[in-house]
Design a protein around this motif. Structure first.
Motif, PDB file in Angstrom:
ATOM      1  N   ILE A  41       0.851  -1.195   0.000  1.00  0.00           N
ATOM      2  CA  ILE A  41       0.000   0.000   0.000  1.00  0.00           C
ATOM      3  C   ILE A  41       0.888   1.248   0.000  1.00  0.00           C
ATOM      4  O   ILE A  41       1.732   1.390   0.889  1.00  0.00           O
ATOM      5  CB  ILE A  41      -0.944   0.019   1.225  1.00  0.00           C
ATOM      6  N   ILE A  93       1.936   5.323   3.031  1.00  0.00           N
ATOM      7  CA  ILE A  93       1.644   5.013   4.432  1.00  0.00           C
ATOM      8  C   ILE A  93       2.801   5.460   5.308  1.00  0.00           C
ATOM      9  O   ILE A  93       3.962   5.218   4.999  1.00  0.00           O
ATOM     10  CB  ILE A  93       1.378   3.494   4.574  1.00  0.00           C
ATOM     11  N   VAL A 122      -1.866   7.062   7.634  1.00  0.00           N
ATOM     12  CA  VAL A 122      -1.687   7.483   6.246  1.00  0.00           C
ATOM     13  C   VAL A 122      -0.921   8.808   6.244  1.00  0.00           C
ATOM     14  O   VAL A 122      -1.139   9.669   7.090  1.00  0.00           O
ATOM     15  CB  VAL A 122      -3.067   7.645   5.560  1.00  0.00           C
ATOM     16  N   GLN A 178      -5.606  11.298   1.305  1.00  0.00           N
ATOM     17  CA  GLN A 178      -5.521   9.936   0.766  1.00  0.00           C
ATOM     18  C   GLN A 178      -6.136   8.900   1.707  1.00  0.00           C
ATOM     19  O   GLN A 178      -6.138   7.720   1.389  1.00  0.00           O
ATOM     20  CB  GLN A 178      -4.047   9.572   0.497  1.00  0.00           C
ATOM     21  N   THR A 235      -6.910   5.181   0.541  1.00  0.00           N
ATOM     22  CA  THR A 235      -6.074   4.131   1.123  1.00  0.00           C
ATOM     23  C   THR A 235      -6.939   3.084   1.829  1.00  0.00           C
ATOM     24  O   THR A 235      -6.691   1.883   1.721  1.00  0.00           O
ATOM     25  CB  THR A 235      -5.070   4.746   2.121  1.00  0.00           C
ATOM     26  N   SER A 236      -7.970   3.573   2.503  1.00  0.00           N
ATOM     27  CA  SER A 236      -8.825   2.614   3.216  1.00  0.00           C
ATOM     28  C   SER A 236      -9.508   1.672   2.230  1.00  0.00           C
ATOM     29  O   SER A 236      -9.662   0.480   2.496  1.00  0.00           O
ATOM     30  CB  SER A 236      -9.856   3.354   4.072  1.00  0.00           C
ATOM     31  N   THR A 273      -8.270   0.744  -0.686  1.00  0.00           N
ATOM     32  CA  THR A 273      -7.244  -0.187  -1.197  1.00  0.00           C
ATOM     33  C   THR A 273      -6.996  -1.300  -0.186  1.00  0.00           C
ATOM     34  O   THR A 273      -6.901  -2.469  -0.538  1.00  0.00           O
ATOM     35  CB  THR A 273      -5.931   0.572  -1.456  1.00  0.00           C
TER      36      THR A 273
END
Lengths: 428, 227
Positions: A104, A107, A257, A262, A266-267, A269
């Motif tokens: 990911i 991060i 993050v 984002q 991101t959550s 993904t």
């Protein structure tokens, strides 16, 4: 700049009010209570929002929290999912942690957390505690404050040190009253030295739930590696001759993050990644930012409803003013006639009555603000709710008072101005 | 003879919208010159109150012209009539018509509120007028604390505050006992002596005789003038 003439007219309006002090005060009461309740309601709404922000803000709006959840299964269905034999496997795996770290983007850090219920002993006294196996960054990410001693360190991780950080509430329950730093607790069969004590600032409400924190503050924080290497992830519980084991590799993964924008992306993904690894959904994902947005929306609707209800009393207050002013017009018909005979134009009469109603309502508004402050204090003392009186609510209350004054004055004022001076002069 | 300050020409006043309308004034002609003290007498129903309302610009005639200080004021707007009442006419009413919640000084200042000059500028002026009617010791009293005669003197002071063209007195002694009535009439005499134009409406023959000229109204017409 008000002209001198307007000032004089204003003063004349005020003199009329002072001429009937009792009636003025009684007329004002409606607005006083109306504004008071609007202020109180707005304060409660703002307080609730502040509490919400604090609660969820503690979770960090740049964080994503993933918790293991025990899936609901039929008792005898052993073949499906993570449950094998008598060991109950479920939840987040080390693999999930690794994949998040490796795949990911954007991060800042990923914190693994393992939880277990353990008995903590001090001599013969014991309590049921929750053992939080966390990395040192955990303290910073969730803003846990050290009251004395120190937090867990990277060195502790390396050494697999048997050290722990506890809450002061736990010390009391275990009867440790001397300096707790260096004190040794027995957790299950291993000895842990207390190196730090957290302040009693506990997670509350939603934050407590999201972090699986303990309501009685009997959390014990220990180095992640120490637990993993020395105790493993399996825990046993026995009752009435049978026993059961649970194996949850990770109870929680906290993802921080880098960029606030984002967080949501991101959550999503991470959700994709986890849903591939866990066909049976044995985790839940908490995105504080999203929760905050939803809760705020709900809170706002609630606030509007509260204020709308409070406004009804303000409306009643306004009707009260209009009513009294109408009676006043009848009662003061002769005065209106005299003023008209002495040269007052219709607009002067209208201005006079509007001055009176607006003064009543503004004064009522100001007193109402004080009443609101009082109400809020009383509510806070008796209910323990959080309430915040914001400058904007004071502004709103004052604006509403002026509006009430003008609208409630318009009709009586026009009636007064429309009176025929000749018959008004003859009015008994 | 100088230009009349008041000139009524063929004044008719009807009341009501539908026929038969009530015909109250039936062609009044009247001139009043600067500095005259005129009394208008008439029985109840003779039309004297209606005439007073027209003279005071509280109402407008149905027909005819009313010149006040040389200007035709018979068909003016409501605001314009208010301005004329404020600047050119000083009212003295039978029942004083003071505003109860205001003090003596404030009552005298009321006409200033609706004119161009400010109350503060005219404060001294108001005090001196009250002084001239013998009320300088009563400035902060309210009407309820005054006797009838004092109330009427406050009303007279109020009528003078804007230095009007005419003083219009409607039964000024009607609510007073004869002694205080005399005092008020003496005050009016002295105002007349100062050169004020006064029109006094009354039904009392004796009071009317105080004026320099008496006009009698009967059934909507001027029937007799004496001086």
């Amino acid at each position: 700049m008000i002209s001198r003439k307007k000032k004089e007219l204003l003063r004349m309006g005020l003199q009329s009010l002072l001429g009937y002090p009792m009636r003025t005060v009684l007329t004002m009461l409606g607005v006083v209570f109306g504004v008071g309740s609007v202020i109180a309601m707005l304060a409660l709404g703002a307080g609730a929002e502040k509490e919400l922000l604090q609660e969820i803000g503690r979770l960090g709006i740049q964080n994503i929290i993933i918790n293991s959840v025990e899936p609901e299964q039929p008792e005898n269905n052993n073949s499906s999912g993570g449950r094998r034999g008598w060991i109950n496997y479920y939840g987040l795996k080390f693999k999930d942690h690794r994949q998040i770290v490796e795949t990911i983007p954007g991060i800042e850090r990923v914190l693994p957390v393992h939880l277990s219920k353990k008995k903590a002993w001090n001599g013969s006294r014991w309590i049921e505690s929750t053992l939080f196996a966390v990395e040192p960054d955990y303290f910073e990410v969730f803003g846990l404050e050290i009251a004395s001693g120190r937090a867990l360190s990277p060195q502790d991780e390396e050494d697999l040190a048997r050290v722990c950080v506890v809450r002061s509430g736990l010390l009391q329950e275990l009867g440790i009253y001397e300096d707790p730093i260096g004190y040794v607790l027995t957790i299950e069969d291993q000895k842990f030295t207390i190196v730090g004590v957290l302040s009693e600032d506990r997670f509350q409400g939603y934050a407590q739930k999201a972090l699986v924190a303990d309501a009685r503050s009997s959390e014990i924080y220990v180095p992640y590696q120490t637990v993993l290497k020395r105790q493993g992830t399996r825990s046993f519980s026995g009752s009435a001759g049978s026993w059961e084991a649970t194996d949850v590799e990770l109870n929680q993964i906290v993802v921080e993050v880098e960029d606030l924008d984002q967080v949501i992306l991101t959550s999503r993904t991470i959700e994709n990644l986890l849903s591939r690894n866990h066909p049976e959904k044995d985790y839940e994902m908490i995105v504080p930012l999203e929760v905050l947005a939803q809760r705020r929306k709900t809170q706002q609707v609630f606030n509007i409803a509260l204020v709308a209800i409070a406004s009804i009393s303000l409306l009643v207050g306004g009707i009260g003013i209009a009513n009294i002013m109408l009676a006043t017009v009848t009662e003061r018909t002769r005065e209106i006639g005299v003023r008209r005979a002495l040269g007052a134009q219709k607009r002067h009469i209208i201005a006079q009555f509007l001055t009176e109603t607006t003064t009543i309502s503004i004064l009522g508004g100001v007193l109402g603000i004080f009443l609101g402050f009082g109400l809020v204090q009383i509510l806070v003392i008796f209910t323990g709710w959080t309430a915040v009186i914001t400058p904007i609510s004071i502004l709103v209350a004052l604006t509403i008072s002026v509006a009430v004054g003008i609208t409630s004055g318009i009709y009586p004022a026009r009636r007064a101005a429309a009176l025929d001076p000749i018959s008004a002069l003859r009015h008994q | 003879m100088s230009q009349p300050i008041i000139s009524l020409e063929g004044i008719h006043k009807y009341y009501g919208e539908v026929e038969p309308r009530l015909h109250v004034l039936k062609g009044i002609r009247l001139d009043v010159t600067q500095g005259e003290f005129v009394s208008i007498m008439g029985t109840s129903g003779s039309g004297k109150s209606t005439l007073l309302n027209l003279l005071g610009c509280l109402d407008v005639p149905t027909e005819g012209s009313y010149f006040l200080g040389g200007n035709d004021v018979s068909q003016q707007s409501d605001d314009e009539l208010s301005r004329i009442r404020n600047e050119d006419i000083g009212f003295i009413f039978q029942s004083f018509q003071l505003i109860p919640q205001l003090t003596v000084l404030e009552n005298v200042q009321v006409p200033l509120l609706y004119g161009d000059s400010s109350i503060r500028e005219k404060e001294e002026h108001c005090r001196s007028i009250l002084d001239s009617v013998g009320l300088s010791h009563r400035l902060s009293h309210r009407p309820s604390q005054l006797s009838g005669g004092e109330c009427q003197r406050v009303a007279i002071a109020r009528s003078l505050v804007n230095d009007p063209l005419i003083l219009l007195a409607d039964e000024p002694t009607g609510n007073l006992d004869s002694k205080t009535g005399q005092e008020v009439l003496e005050l009016m005499d002295s105002l007349h002596a100062e050169g004020r134009t006064i029109i006094m409406i009354t039904h009392d023959q004796e009071v009317a005789l105080r004026a320099q000229r008496q006009v009698r109204i009967h059934d909507g017409l001027v029937i007799e003038e004496a001086s």
